[in-house]
Structure formats: structure tokens, C-alpha cells
Enzyme design. Structure first.
Site, mmCIF file in Angstrom:
data_model
loop_
_atom_site.group_PDB
_atom_site.id
_atom_site.type_symbol
_atom_site.label_atom_id
_atom_site.label_comp_id
_atom_site.label_asym_id
_atom_site.label_seq_id
_atom_site.Cartn_x
_atom_site.Cartn_y
_atom_site.Cartn_z
ATOM 1 N N ASP A 30 -13.457 -3.581 -1.376
ATOM 2 C CA ASP A 30 -13.265 -3.422 -0.078
ATOM 3 C C ASP A 30 -14.377 -3.440 0.829
ATOM 4 O O ASP A 30 -15.056 -2.376 1.253
ATOM 5 C CB ASP A 30 -12.440 -1.714 0.130
ATOM 6 C CG ASP A 30 -11.348 -1.552 -0.620
ATOM 7 O OD1 ASP A 30 -10.531 -2.339 -0.649
ATOM 8 O OD2 ASP A 30 -11.164 -0.390 -1.576
ATOM 9 N N ASP A 56 0.920 -1.202 0.034
ATOM 10 C CA ASP A 56 0.012 -0.101 0.040
ATOM 11 C C ASP A 56 1.095 1.249 0.179
ATOM 12 O O ASP A 56 1.919 1.464 0.929
ATOM 13 C CB ASP A 56 -0.737 0.057 1.422
ATOM 14 C CG ASP A 56 -1.800 -1.172 1.231
ATOM 15 O OD1 ASP A 56 -2.144 -1.759 0.389
ATOM 16 O OD2 ASP A 56 -2.516 -1.164 2.492
HETATM 17 O O1 1PR Z 1 -10.461 3.204 -4.942
HETATM 18 O O2 1PR Z 1 -9.480 2.645 -7.149
HETATM 19 O O3 1PR Z 1 -8.532 4.560 -6.077
HETATM 20 O O4 1PR Z 1 -8.411 2.059 -5.179
HETATM 21 C C1 1PR Z 1 -7.732 2.471 -4.054
HETATM 22 C C2 1PR Z 1 -7.397 1.280 -3.539
HETATM 23 O O5 1PR Z 1 -6.582 1.300 -2.460
HETATM 24 C C3 1PR Z 1 -8.168 0.110 -3.511
HETATM 25 O O6 1PR Z 1 -7.607 -1.297 -4.064
HETATM 26 C C4 1PR Z 1 -8.161 -0.232 -1.893
HETATM 27 O O7 1PR Z 1 -8.096 -1.621 -1.724
HETATM 28 C C5 1PR Z 1 -6.843 0.550 -1.453
HETATM 29 N N1 1PR Z 1 -6.761 1.146 -0.172
HETATM 30 C C6 1PR Z 1 -7.503 2.359 -0.121
HETATM 31 N N2 1PR Z 1 -7.383 2.634 1.291
HETATM 32 C C7 1PR Z 1 -6.568 1.718 1.837
HETATM 33 C C8 1PR Z 1 -6.138 2.034 3.251
HETATM 34 O O8 1PR Z 1 -5.540 0.693 3.676
HETATM 35 N N3 1PR Z 1 -6.326 2.952 3.754
HETATM 36 N N4 1PR Z 1 -5.627 -0.416 1.318
HETATM 37 C C9 1PR Z 1 -6.294 0.790 0.912
HETATM 38 C C10 1PR Z 1 -6.262 -1.546 1.088
HETATM 39 C C11 1PR Z 1 -5.826 -3.517 1.927
HETATM 40 C C12 1PR Z 1 -5.063 -4.362 1.393
HETATM 41 C C13 1PR Z 1 -4.095 -5.024 2.224
HETATM 42 C C14 1PR Z 1 -4.619 -6.101 3.118
HETATM 43 C C15 1PR Z 1 -3.695 -6.910 3.728
HETATM 44 N N5 1PR Z 1 -5.568 -2.223 1.829
HETATM 45 O O9 1PR Z 1 -4.133 -3.974 0.478
HETATM 46 O O10 1PR Z 1 -2.770 -4.928 1.811
HETATM 47 O O11 1PR Z 1 -5.767 -6.261 3.577
HETATM 48 O O12 1PR Z 1 -3.408 -6.468 4.647
HETATM 49 P P1 1PR Z 1 -2.577 -7.471 6.079
HETATM 50 O O13 1PR Z 1 -1.873 -8.651 5.305
HETATM 51 O O14 1PR Z 1 -1.719 -6.546 6.765
HETATM 52 O O15 1PR Z 1 -4.150 -7.812 7.039
HETATM 53 P P2 1PR Z 1 -9.306 3.297 -5.856
#
Ligand code: 1PR
Length: 527
Positions: A379, A224
Site C-alpha cells: 500500500d 474490500d
Molecule cells: O495489513 O495485512 O491486515 O492487510 C490489510 C489489507 O487491506 C491490505 O491488503 C490493504 O491493501 C487492504 N486495505 C486496508 N485498508 C484499505 C482501505 O481501502 N481503507 N484496501 C485497504 C486496499 C486497495 C485495493 C483496491 C484497489 C483497486 N484497497 O484493494 O481494491 O485500490 O481499487 P479501484 O479499482 O477502485 O481503484 P493487513
């Protein structure tokens, strides 16, 4: 000098990088004369057969290509570059291929997920130098919905099993072509490219027919990425999507360095999520393109990029289509793009009208780059209800994990803008609709499990796997190697993704693979 035929449909950068890594210089063919002058020609293809043949025709490449092939000069086709050699394809009825080999290209007919995405083995059918120095059980990266069916069995070099046995490479004289992507197949793939560029004596590869090959479960490292408070692009990690600690964005390292580490540790795929892409103007986010460019110079497994893939108007009033945004990422080294927020809006519109417009990012990008290049990042968050009738428009499941109020039913609410806003559509419906619109893979996160280390949400994952036939990547909650085994054995996901345990070096990726070996089919790299 190697000549590369780029007809402008995807990520040729990684092929260039992989060839250069082998110490060779690449010349891009810009005209038919360049093909005529080429000593060695590499033809990587992506996307759609019909579009490819049309562009080859428009650019005047067909005749020079046929002359090159008939002269038996060294040629390596990759993926669609293999399909092009045949007479026709079911992907584009009525459009002629090069017809260098007799036979056609057919779609997979299998109960398994299509596209066939991931690491699979090969069964070598005749002596070749292409696989010199490689282990018998080596796996290569495939991503395709169609496969070739040659009429002449003598041209078959390897076969692979995926629901059925199919031809995964062909060779005749100096002409060879593979269905798999050597440039995305790690060290084994680089060896194939080197063997093509510097052929040695034909290796006495043991013929392993009729050994079956198996698709490996993939381990994906997710980064991320966002600017920290000083504006520096960093890999961060949240709990339930909150990436700040004591008010500061958590900084877990530089994206390029971390991606290289995970590649060295045996990651089967790397995903970058630009987690603030939804609020920036993505095309002004040049650092992300630079991250991809620099990563693809050293990392030879598939790269996915998500965040901000949508149409928008920039500060100067210029309109960017989602296709243009995606094209920038593909050119910079991405193999797949992932769509998050926009997919939710697209699905909502489609559910309202029941009509495909052809204008959505999912339809446009999959049309040009193929469905395998379009991942939907979901999400979701659990919403508990007392009774399924309380959520009549959503797919509700009975859960073994009731909430503190004892409610035993829930639905999985899709969110946008990094979990900031809940929408009325559920994850099961969203993924089904996105598949109908042309998506090729689902990246299934869980806000409830993100960063908790409590294990994947198996109920969510099973519900989505039951609803779609495209591959699903389980994400969020990995806290131990056992969690990977659990998700691979109790659901039908094809890949599992983790972030926190890898970034904090709590559980190195290689250890996950070591634990999984002999329990589930995996690629051995990294063990
Ligand atoms: O909406 O098309 O601009 O895409 C934004 C992207 O960014 C989406 O894929 C969304 O999942 C991701 N995203 C947005 N905000 C966050 C955040 O964390 N604040 N991250 C985010 C998503 C989830 C996973 C993470 C897993 C595994 N993070 O990517 O890596 O949950 O984590 P873990 O193994 O530590 O539990 P758009």
C-alpha cells in the site's frame, strides 16, 4: 463414490466442492485401507515435494498408493499429485517420489517470472476423453515453479509453453495427472473433472503440436470487505483508502454474491481483502472464514484472502502463529493469502539485520504451502523530493508527474494499517526483500490512485516489475478498459485488479475482456 487423498497441506476444499458440483460424493482417505478400497482416487497436492513425500510415508500411504496405481484403477493427480508419480524432484534432493513413472521434476529455467502463475493453454499429444467437449484454445489455471520431465515420451498427454515447452499432463491407462488445477479452472476445469469421473469414448482431439500456448493476462476482481456500522460484513470501496461517505461505511453488496457475479462474468481470480483485519483478532473474525467457505462452493477460480495475516495473542491470551492463521484460511477455501502490514515490519527487520530468521510469516507460510501461496499486498503512497539525495535510504525515481511544487523525484512509501501509518521503507525495496524471503506474488496497490479512475500508476508498477522476478498484479486506479490495455502493454505485469468500476457496474468485467481480446492474450471466459 470418489476417494480424495488429503495429506493436510492446503486447499482441498475446492477440489471437494468441484467434484460435488459434478454430482459425485467424496470420501476422504484417512488410512491406507481407504486407498486400497477406493474405486476412483483423486490426489491433489500443494506445497513442497519433500514435505508431501514425508507425510505420505508417515501416514503409510506409499504402498497402498503404488498398489492402486499398478492395478490401473482410475487415478487423477493434480499439481504435486502429478510430481509424486515420478522418481525424484529437484525441489527436495535425496527424497524419493513414488517412482510410478520414470523421470524427475525440475525447476523452470526461464527469464520469465517463476512461479508460473495463471491461465495457460494445452497442446494435446494423444487421444483422451479427459478434454471431451472443450474448445481447442481452452486455458487452465497453473501455479507452480517445478514441472515433470518424464523419461518415457508415451506418457505425455499435453504440453504447455512457458519460456520453454514443458509437460503439463501425463496419462497411461487409467492413470492421469495434470500440472494445472481443474478445480480452479472455471467451467473448463469442471468439465475435465467430470470427464475423469464419467469417462466417455476417447475424443478425437486434434493434435495441435507444434502450436505454442500462451499465458493469459489475468483480470482480478477485488472485494474490500469490512463490517459496516451495524456490524454486517459488506463489500466497500474507498477513494484513497477512505471508505466512508457522509460518515457511513459505503456498502456495495454482499461479498459472496458479488464474488459469484464476478466469477460468472469471467473473472480470472477473486481477491478478498479484510481491510480492518489489522486491528481485529483475525481468528475471531469467523464471518470471513464463512465468506470463503461459501464462495468456494460456487466459484472455481483462485481465491486470495488478505487482511490480518500475522501472529498475535488473542483476548484469552492464546498465541496464534501467522502459519496457524493462514492455515484456517487455506482450509476454508483460500488458494493464496496476502500479507500487508506484517510484510512491511518483516522487511524492516530483515533490512536491519540482513539475516533470515525463518520465523517470519512470509518464510513460514511459503515453506509449508509454497511461495505461490504467499502474496504481498503493498500500500504505497508517493513522497516527492527535490533531489534523490533527499531520500538516501530509498529507491527514488524521476517522475513525469511532478507534484504541485514542481518536484520531479519521488519514492513510494510503504504504509501499514490500511494506509494510516507511513514507514521508512519504499515499495521497490520491500518487494525485492519479500521475494528473497519467499513471497510468490506482489499485489501492488497505490493509495494515490485508489478509487480515482485515473489509470494505474505505471511508474510505480514499472519500478517494482524491474526489481522482482515474481508476478506482479497491478492495482488501483482502473477507470476504463483502455487502462487495462495500457498497463498490460506498457509494463510487464501479469495481472490487473480493479474494484470500484466493477462494483459500481460502471464497466462490467466482461466488457474489459471483450475490449482486450485480440489485443492481449486473455482467457475467453466471460466474453
Ligand atoms: O495489513 O495485512 O491486515 O492487510 C490489510 C489489507 O487491506 C491490505 O491488503 C490493504 O491493501 C487492504 N486495505 C486496508 N485498508 C484499505 C482501505 O481501502 N481503507 N484496501 C485497504 C486496499 C486497495 C485495493 C483496491 C484497489 C483497486 N484497497 O484493494 O481494491 O485500490 O481499487 P479501484 O479499482 O477502485 O481503484 P493487513
Amino acid at each position: 463414490m470418489v476417494t480424495l487423498l488429503d495429506y493436510g497441506a492446503g486447499n482441498v476444499r475446492s477440489v471437494v466442492n468441484a467434484i460435488e458440483k459434478s454430482g459425485h460424493t467424496v470420501h476422504m482417505a484417512a488410512s491406507g485401507d481407504d486407498i486400497a478400497r477406493a474405486e476412483k482416487l483423486v490426489f491433489p497436492g500443494v506445497g513442497n515435494f519433500g514435505k508431501m513425500m514425508q507425510v505420505l510415508g508417515d501416514k503409510g500411504f506409499v504402498e497402498p498408493l503404488l498398489t492402486f496405481l499398478r492395478a490401473d484403477k482410475p487415478f487423477l493427480g493434480i499439481c504435486l499429485g502429478l510430481h509424486a508419480l515420478f522418481e525424484k524432484s529437484h525441489e527436495a534432493p535425496g527424497i524419493a517420489g513414488l517412482g510410478f513413472f520414470t523421470g524427475e521434476v525440475r525447476r523452470f529455467e526461464t527469464e520469465l517470472s517463476v512461479p508460473h502463475i495463471g491461465w495457460n493453454g494445452i497442446s494435446v499429444k494423444k487421444p483422451t476423453s479427459l478434454f471431451s467437449g472443450l474448445a481447442e484454445d481452452e486455458k487452465f489455471y497453473f501455479v507452480h515453479s517445478y514441472h515433470v520431465v518424464p523419461q518415457n515420451p508415451d506418457v505425455v498427454l499435453t504440453r504447455t509453453d512457458y519460456g520453454q515447452s514443458f509437460v503439463s499432463s501425463v496419462a497411461a491407462g487409467n492413470i492421469a495427472a495434470t500440472q494445472f488445477h481443474p478445480e480452479k479452472s472455471g467451467a473448463a476445469g469442471l468439465a475435465v473433472l467430470r470427464n475423469f469421473l464419467e469417462p466417455g469414448p476417447e475424443a478425437a482431439i486434434e493434435l495441435r503440436d507444434p502450436v505454442r500456448t500462451h499465458l493469459a493476462k489475468r483480470i482480478v476482481a477485488c472485494l474490500d470487505v469490512r463490517p459496516d456500522d451495524a456490524g454486517q460484513l459488506v463489500v466497500t470501496k474507498g477513494d484513497h483508502y477512505d471508505v466512508r461517505k457522509n460518515g457511513q461505511v459505503r456498502d456495495l453488496g454482499g461479498p459472496v454474491d458479488l464474488a459469484r457475479d464476478y466469477y460468472a462474468q469471467g473473472a480470472d481470480e477473486i481477491t478478498f481483502l479484510n481491510i480492518t483485519g489489522f486491528r481485529d483478532f483475525p481468528m475471531q473474525d469467523m464471518p470471513m472464514l464463512d465468506v470463503l467457505r461459501r464462495t468456494s462452493e460456487h466459484v472455481f477460480v483462485p481465491l486470495t484472502i488478505g487482511g490480518g495475516i500475522r501472529s498475535y495473542t488473542d483476548a484469552d491470551g492464546r498465541n496464534w502463529s501467522s502459519l496457524e492463521v493462514a492455515a484456517q484460511y487455506f482450509r476454508s477455501g483460500a488458494d493464496k493469502i496476502s500479507i500487508g502490514s506484517d510484510a512491511v515490519y518483516i522487511a524492516e527487520d530483515y533490512l536491519k539485520t540482513g539475516k533470515k530468521t525463518g520465523d517470519s510469516a512470509i518464510e513460514q507460510i511459503s515453506e509449508v504451502y509454497g511461495s505461490q501461496a504467499v502474496v504481498i499486498s503493498v500500500d504505497p503512497r508517493r513522497v516527492y523530493v527535490h533531489d534523490p539525495a533527499d531520500a538516501p535510504d530509498q529507491v527514488v525515481i524521476e517522475t513525469a508527474e511532478p507534484d504541485p511544487e514542481g518536484r520531479c523525484f519521488c519514492w513510494f512509501q510503504c504504509t501499514v494499517s490500511g494506509g494510516r501509518e507511513g514507514r521508512p521503507v519504499d515499495a521497490v525495496t520491500l518487494t525485492r526483500v519479500c521475494q528473497e524471503l519467499g513471497a510468490g506474488e506482489i499485489l501492488l496497490n497505490s493509495i494515490d490512485r485508489d478509487g480515482t479512475g485515473a489509470g494505474f500508476d505505471l511508474e510505480l508498477i514499472s519500478a517494482v516489475c524491474d526489481a522482482v522476478s515474481i508476478p506482479v498484479i497491478a492495482s488501483s486506479g482502473a477507470g476504463s478498459a483502455e487502462h487495462f490495455l495500457e498497463v498490460f502493454t506498457r509494463t510487464s505485469v501479469e495481472a490487473a485488479l480493479a474494484a470500484g468500476i466493477f462494483h459500481r457496474q460502471q464497466l462490467p468485467l466482461g466488457q474489459v475482456k471483450q475490449y482486450l481480446q485480440n489485443k492481449v492474450e486473455i482467457r475467453r471466459e466471460g466474453i
